[in-house]
Design a protein around this motif. Sequence first.
Motif, PDB file in Angstrom:
ATOM      1  N   ALA A  34       0.851  -1.193   0.000  1.00 54.12           N
ATOM      2  CA  ALA A  34       0.000   0.000   0.000  1.00 54.12           C
ATOM      3  C   ALA A  34       0.881   1.236   0.000  1.00 54.12           C
ATOM      4  N   VAL A  35       0.513   2.170  -0.883  1.00 55.84           N
ATOM      5  CA  VAL A  35       1.145   3.492  -0.926  1.00 55.84           C
ATOM      6  C   VAL A  35       0.026   4.519  -1.072  1.00 55.84           C
ATOM      7  N   PRO A  36       0.302   5.776  -0.737  1.00 55.56           N
ATOM      8  CA  PRO A  36      -0.732   6.795  -0.962  1.00 55.56           C
ATOM      9  C   PRO A  36      -0.992   6.970  -2.454  1.00 55.56           C
ATOM     10  N   SER A  37      -2.254   7.044  -2.845  1.00 56.06           N
ATOM     11  CA  SER A  37      -2.583   7.164  -4.268  1.00 56.06           C
ATOM     12  C   SER A  37      -2.193   8.518  -4.846  1.00 56.06           C
ATOM     13  N   ASP A  38      -2.014   9.517  -3.998  1.00 53.44           N
ATOM     14  CA  ASP A  38      -1.638  10.839  -4.496  1.00 53.44           C
ATOM     15  C   ASP A  38      -0.131  11.078  -4.443  1.00 53.44           C
ATOM     16  N   LYS A  58      11.271   3.973   5.471  1.00 58.81           N
ATOM     17  CA  LYS A  58      11.672   4.105   6.882  1.00 58.81           C
ATOM     18  C   LYS A  58      10.779   3.241   7.762  1.00 58.81           C
ATOM     19  N   THR A  59       9.472   3.180   7.399  1.00 61.60           N
ATOM     20  CA  THR A  59       8.509   2.417   8.188  1.00 61.60           C
ATOM     21  C   THR A  59       7.630   1.582   7.261  1.00 61.60           C
ATOM     22  N   VAL A  60       7.563   0.282   7.549  1.00 64.88           N
ATOM     23  CA  VAL A  60       6.732  -0.650   6.781  1.00 64.88           C
ATOM     24  C   VAL A  60       5.818  -1.371   7.767  1.00 64.88           C
ATOM     25  N   LEU A  61       4.521  -1.219   7.581  1.00 68.31           N
ATOM     26  CA  LEU A  61       3.552  -1.893   8.450  1.00 68.31           C
ATOM     27  C   LEU A  61       3.215  -3.268   7.895  1.00 68.31           C
ATOM     28  N   ILE A  62       3.219  -4.256   8.761  1.00 68.76           N
ATOM     29  CA  ILE A  62       2.778  -5.596   8.374  1.00 68.76           C
ATOM     30  C   ILE A  62       1.881  -6.145   9.476  1.00 68.76           C
ATOM     31  N   THR A  63       1.061  -7.126   9.115  1.00 72.72           N
ATOM     32  CA  THR A  63       0.242  -7.810  10.106  1.00 72.72           C
ATOM     33  C   THR A  63       1.170  -8.676  10.954  1.00 72.72           C
ATOM     34  N   ASP A  64       0.917  -8.699  12.233  1.00 73.65           N
ATOM     35  CA  ASP A  64       1.764  -9.431  13.177  1.00 73.65           C
ATOM     36  C   ASP A  64       1.857 -10.898  12.774  1.00 73.65           C
ATOM     37  N   HIS A  65       3.006 -11.281  12.234  1.00 73.01           N
ATOM     38  CA  HIS A  65       3.188 -12.664  11.795  1.00 73.01           C
ATOM     39  C   HIS A  65       3.373 -13.621  12.967  1.00 73.01           C
ATOM     40  N   GLU A  66       3.680 -13.098  14.130  1.00 72.24           N
ATOM     41  CA  GLU A  66       3.805 -13.948  15.315  1.00 72.24           C
ATOM     42  C   GLU A  66       2.451 -14.537  15.721  1.00 72.24           C
ATOM     43  N   THR A  67       1.379 -13.847  15.356  1.00 72.47           N
ATOM     44  CA  THR A  67       0.042 -14.347  15.688  1.00 72.47           C
ATOM     45  C   THR A  67      -0.587 -15.070  14.498  1.00 72.47           C
ATOM     46  N   PHE A 100      -6.757  -1.988   8.963  1.00 72.09           N
ATOM     47  CA  PHE A 100      -6.411  -1.536   7.630  1.00 72.09           C
ATOM     48  C   PHE A 100      -5.146  -0.680   7.721  1.00 72.09           C
ATOM     49  N   HIS A 101      -3.997  -1.315   7.553  1.00 73.05           N
ATOM     50  CA  HIS A 101      -2.714  -0.643   7.690  1.00 73.05           C
ATOM     51  C   HIS A 101      -2.566   0.508   6.696  1.00 73.05           C
ATOM     52  N   ALA A 102      -3.211   0.399   5.549  1.00 70.11           N
ATOM     53  CA  ALA A 102      -3.107   1.429   4.515  1.00 70.11           C
ATOM     54  C   ALA A 102      -3.594   2.787   5.027  1.00 70.11           C
ATOM     55  N   ARG A 103      -4.503   2.791   5.996  1.00 73.63           N
ATOM     56  CA  ARG A 103      -4.960   4.070   6.567  1.00 73.63           C
ATOM     57  C   ARG A 103      -3.783   4.854   7.143  1.00 73.63           C
ATOM     58  N   ARG A 104      -2.914   4.154   7.829  1.00 70.31           N
ATOM     59  CA  ARG A 104      -1.753   4.822   8.438  1.00 70.31           C
ATOM     60  C   ARG A 104      -0.771   5.301   7.376  1.00 70.31           C
ATOM     61  N   VAL A 105      -0.710   4.605   6.249  1.00 69.90           N
ATOM     62  CA  VAL A 105       0.135   5.043   5.141  1.00 69.90           C
ATOM     63  C   VAL A 105      -0.445   6.323   4.545  1.00 69.90           C
ATOM     64  N   VAL A 106      -1.746   6.334   4.313  1.00 67.62           N
ATOM     65  CA  VAL A 106      -2.422   7.509   3.760  1.00 67.62           C
ATOM     66  C   VAL A 106      -2.269   8.715   4.696  1.00 67.62           C
ATOM     67  N   GLN A 107      -2.300   8.466   5.991  1.00 66.68           N
ATOM     68  CA  GLN A 107      -2.169   9.543   6.981  1.00 66.68           C
ATOM     69  C   GLN A 107      -0.709   9.983   7.186  1.00 66.68           C
ATOM     70  N   GLY A 108       0.221   9.332   6.489  1.00 70.09           N
ATOM     71  CA  GLY A 108       1.626   9.713   6.581  1.00 70.09           C
ATOM     72  C   GLY A 108       2.366   9.135   7.775  1.00 70.09           C
TER      73      GLY A 108
END
Length: 179
Positions: A34-38, A58-67, A100-108
């Motif tokens: 996911a990246v910001p569309s703009d 610098k920051t990449v969000l992923i779903t917790d693979h430990e769970t 929805f991790h993409a929300r945090r990407v969109v919010q910067g």
Amino acid sequence: VIMVPRTVADELEKVGKVVPGSAVALIRIDFGIAVPSDGPRPNVSTPEALKDTLLRAKTVLITDHETGGISGVHAAEVFDKLGIADQMKSRVVTQPGGSFHARRVVQGEADLAVQAEHEIRCVKGAMFLPYPAVFQQTILFMGGIGSASANVAAAKAYLHYVTGSETDNTYSAHCLRRG
């Protein structure tokens, strides 16, 4: 009625828990970035381009693979295959599944997020970039009739309904692709 990934449906049919031949394709899920569309659209079309994009973040969000989060487990495998697992440790921030991790990407708040396609496409302002084909993992969810079903006719009718055109809007509203 059961609704599970195809591999599970096949196994359940083998052990007699699903009526043979009753499984039908429901949804197909791919994984990507996911990246910001703009914003700029990074190149992730080849393994080397994906590696470069991930290492620039610098920051990449992923779903917790430990769970057991599927997209997080797969992301960790991709990082390993790219030979950057150690380098990604300082960049990766894990999130609980279902968010929805993409929300945090969109919010910067993050540069990239790695998640299932529908979880990215359903976020306004997010763009889905698929993994290169060599890393793409597609999960096909199936619906089938449980062998212990007390009402096989109702189960068949339900599967017919969820695979019919009258549910198109529901699938679209959740950014899901039919199997």
